[in-house]
Design an enzyme around this catalytic site. Structure first.
Site, PDB file in Angstrom:
ATOM      1  N   CYS A  77     -28.591  22.557   0.226  1.00  0.00           N
ATOM      2  CA  CYS A  77     -29.207  21.954   1.409  1.00  0.00           C
ATOM      3  C   CYS A  77     -28.417  20.696   1.725  1.00  0.00           C
ATOM      4  O   CYS A  77     -28.298  19.808   0.877  1.00  0.00           O
ATOM      5  CB  CYS A  77     -30.665  21.616   1.123  1.00  0.00           C
ATOM      6  SG  CYS A  77     -31.450  20.580   2.393  1.00  0.00           S
ATOM      7  N   CYS A 184     -25.871  22.902   8.233  1.00  0.00           N
ATOM      8  CA  CYS A 184     -27.133  23.245   7.583  1.00  0.00           C
ATOM      9  C   CYS A 184     -26.986  24.682   7.107  1.00  0.00           C
ATOM     10  O   CYS A 184     -26.460  25.530   7.843  1.00  0.00           O
ATOM     11  CB  CYS A 184     -28.304  23.114   8.559  1.00  0.00           C
ATOM     12  SG  CYS A 184     -29.873  23.791   7.946  1.00  0.00           S
TER      13      CYS A 184
END
Length: 259
Positions: A77, A184
């Site tokens: 992440c 992302c």
């Protein structure tokens, strides 16, 4: 460093199932490892949380992996990487951490002179880590777009909502950018949809570099698995639909790579 078991699991976590795009790249270079994937849908999204909140969340996940005897932890992440990787490495100096980061340096290396759109969460774009990266490799033709709420829409899998969001938020960059940095891990799941709005662009994400780096680190530490491993999945809310979608995406992506 504490002696790890080479047959131990590699722990991978994200705020949801987006990290499956990282796991896919890891499996390409490390097909025999044992994997434990943690989807933290309970705290999704990470992008709108403070640095302290993210560090506390990540600490709990790492403690879980530590109890499981994981030999390495992959932070899949970008927001967690930007805001918690340093904290975790300092808190657990005997553990191996491999952290994803936006692939902006790849633009510098391979497509420096081309106009670039960086799509990422607000947390990633505002982070010190990313801004240091941008300052070092800025091609001065870069647009930064904090995609608030996009990862959540991808997590939910609502195609109409995703299409509407992209048209409203990235449509203005059509014919203006040639590179797109997917900052992302959820975003590679909608790469096709992004291209439908922007036209033909070159995509960059950090998953393949992370996978190669992980293999190098495990090899250096003599921790490469020698027997066939497996993949475990856990969602922090216990959502069965997340498990089903995770394995569907993973199976589909790996099948596409073999075709």
């Amino acid at each position: 460093m504490k002696r790890m078991n080479r047959n131990g699991k590699i722990g991978i976590f994200d705020s949801g199932i987006g990290g499956v795009t990282v796991l896919r790249e890891i499996i390409k270079v490390l097909p025999k490892e044992n994997y434990s994937y943690y989807s933290d849908s309970k705290n999704n999204p990470y992008g709108d949380k403070t640095e302290i909140e993210i560090q506390q969340i990540c600490n709990k996940i790492v403690r879980k992996f530590r109890e499981e005897g994981c030999k390495a932890v992959v932070i899949a992440c970008n927001t967690a990487s930007a805001k918690a990787a340093g904290y975790l490495r300092k808190k657990y100096p005997d553990m191996l951490f491999i952290a994803i980061e936006p692939a902006y340096k790849m633009v510098y290396d391979y497509a420096y002179h081309k106009s670039t759109l960086v799509m990422a969460t607000k947390g990633t774009i505002n982070s010190e880590k990313f801004n240091l990266l941008l300052k070092k490799y800025d091609n001065h033709k870069t647009f930064l777009l904090p995609c608030v709420g996009l990862a959540d829409r991808i997590e939910q899998g609502n195609k109409e909502e995703i299409k509407k969001y992209l048209e409203e938020n990235i449509g203005k960059y059509k014919n203006k950018v040639e590179n797109v940095v997917l900052g992302c891990t959820h975003y590679p799941l909608i790469q096709k949809e992004i291209e439908e709005v922007l036209g033909q662009v070159q995509f960059f994400n950090g998953a393949s570099n992370l996978a190669r780096h992980l293999k190098e680190v495990l090899k250096e530490e003599n921790l490469l698995q020698e027997e066939e491993g497996n993949i475990e999945f856990e969602d922090s809310q216990g959502l069965e639909k997340k498990r089903t979608r995770f394995f569907e995406i993973l199976k589909g992506e790996l099948s596409n790579d073999r075709d």
